[in-house]
Design an enzyme around this catalytic site. Structure first.
Site, short mmCIF file in Angstrom:
data_model
loop_
_atom_site.label_atom_id
_atom_site.label_comp_id
_atom_site.label_asym_id
_atom_site.label_seq_id
_atom_site.Cartn_x
_atom_site.Cartn_y
_atom_site.Cartn_z
N LYS A 14 0.82 -1.22 0.00
CA LYS A 14 0.00 0.00 0.00
C LYS A 14 0.85 1.27 0.00
CE LYS A 14 -2.30 -1.10 3.78
NZ LYS A 14 -1.80 -2.45 4.15
N ARG A 89 -9.50 0.78 9.27
CA ARG A 89 -9.17 -0.61 9.57
C ARG A 89 -10.25 -1.29 10.39
NH1 ARG A 89 -3.20 0.04 9.04
NH2 ARG A 89 -2.22 -2.00 9.25
N ARG A 128 11.50 -6.65 4.70
CA ARG A 128 11.47 -5.22 5.00
C ARG A 128 12.05 -4.96 6.40
NH1 ARG A 128 5.53 -2.57 4.81
NH2 ARG A 128 5.25 -3.57 6.82
N ARG A 134 11.68 -1.20 11.74
CA ARG A 134 10.36 -1.36 12.38
C ARG A 134 10.36 -2.62 13.22
NH1 ARG A 134 5.33 -0.47 8.32
NH2 ARG A 134 4.37 -1.72 9.96
N ARG A 146 -0.75 -9.58 13.09
CA ARG A 146 -1.28 -8.48 12.28
C ARG A 146 -2.16 -9.03 11.15
NH1 ARG A 146 4.39 -6.04 11.28
NH2 ARG A 146 3.46 -4.86 9.55
#
Ligand code: ADP
Length: 191
Positions: A14, A89, A128, A134, A146
């Site tokens: 996204k 969300r 990532r 992160r 998640r």
């Protein structure tokens, strides 16, 4: 005015696609995840609260998230439209967004979902996490949490906009340019 929701599971691309779409359609990009990370980086009370949820792969409470989102929209009276990335969300978030945009006489144009399978997502996010810094991207159990939260709390948002005739999906696998072409073709074809 064109207002898009870029939808899809964590790691579906996204953020990458939103960055390209804002240039192409001259829109303002609002990523609630980026906003929370900015607040965390500055150790604000909002950031500290968000951090405790994000680290566990849980959603930040709606009251906090919705307030932050409204502030951000209000900061852009000049916008020709928005891309919402990572928001809404939950159903209460979707209802709050519709109320806000209807008040501006600029309702959501479309929700576009990027479809990517679970195992590819886990691999992408772990990749990532190796460079992003992160913490929620480094722990496979947090990543799977998640994905579970996405399925239980967030997928109903697709149906919510589907009932308004606004939900669409495209394949989120392939090269960045291929996916971008799918998105622009779809968005330009909207009435
Ligand atoms: P990803 O989509 O890869 O999980 P995001 O940056 O969109 O990454 O979100 C990271 C985390 O930020 C989420 O797991 C959640 O804790 C929090 N977050 C982001 N957007 C929202 C939202 N709209 N409502 C609640 N929590 C959110």
């Amino acid at each position: 005015m064109i207002n898009l929701i870029l939808f899809g599971p964590p790691g579906s691309g996204k953020g990458t696609q939103a960055a390209k779409l804002v240039d192409h359609f001259n829109l303002v990009h609002i990523s609630t995840g980026d906003l929370f990370r900015y607040e965390m980086g500055n150790n604000t009370p909002l950031g500290l609260e968000a951090k405790s949820y994000m680290a566990k792969g849980q959603l930040v409470p709606d009251s906090v998230t919705i307030g932050m989102l409204k502030n951000k929209v209000d900061q852009h009276p000049e916008a020709q439209g928005f891309i919402f990335d990572g928001f809404p969300r939950t159903i209460p978030q979707a209802e709050a967004l519709d109320q806000l945009l209807n008040g501006m006489k600029a309702p959501i144009t479309a929700l576009v979902k990027l479809d990517v399978g679970d195992e590819e997502i886990v691999q992408r996010i772990l990749g990532r996490g190796a460079t992003s810094g992160r913490t929620d991207d480094n722990d496979e159990s947090v990543i799977r949490k998640r994905i579970d939260v996405y399925k239980s709390e967030t997928t109903p948002v697709y149906d919510f906009y589907d009932e308004q005739g606004k939900s669409h999906s495209v394949s989120g696998t392939g090269t960045i340019e291929e996916i971008f072409d799918r998105l622009t073709t779809l968005i330009e074809g909207l009435s």
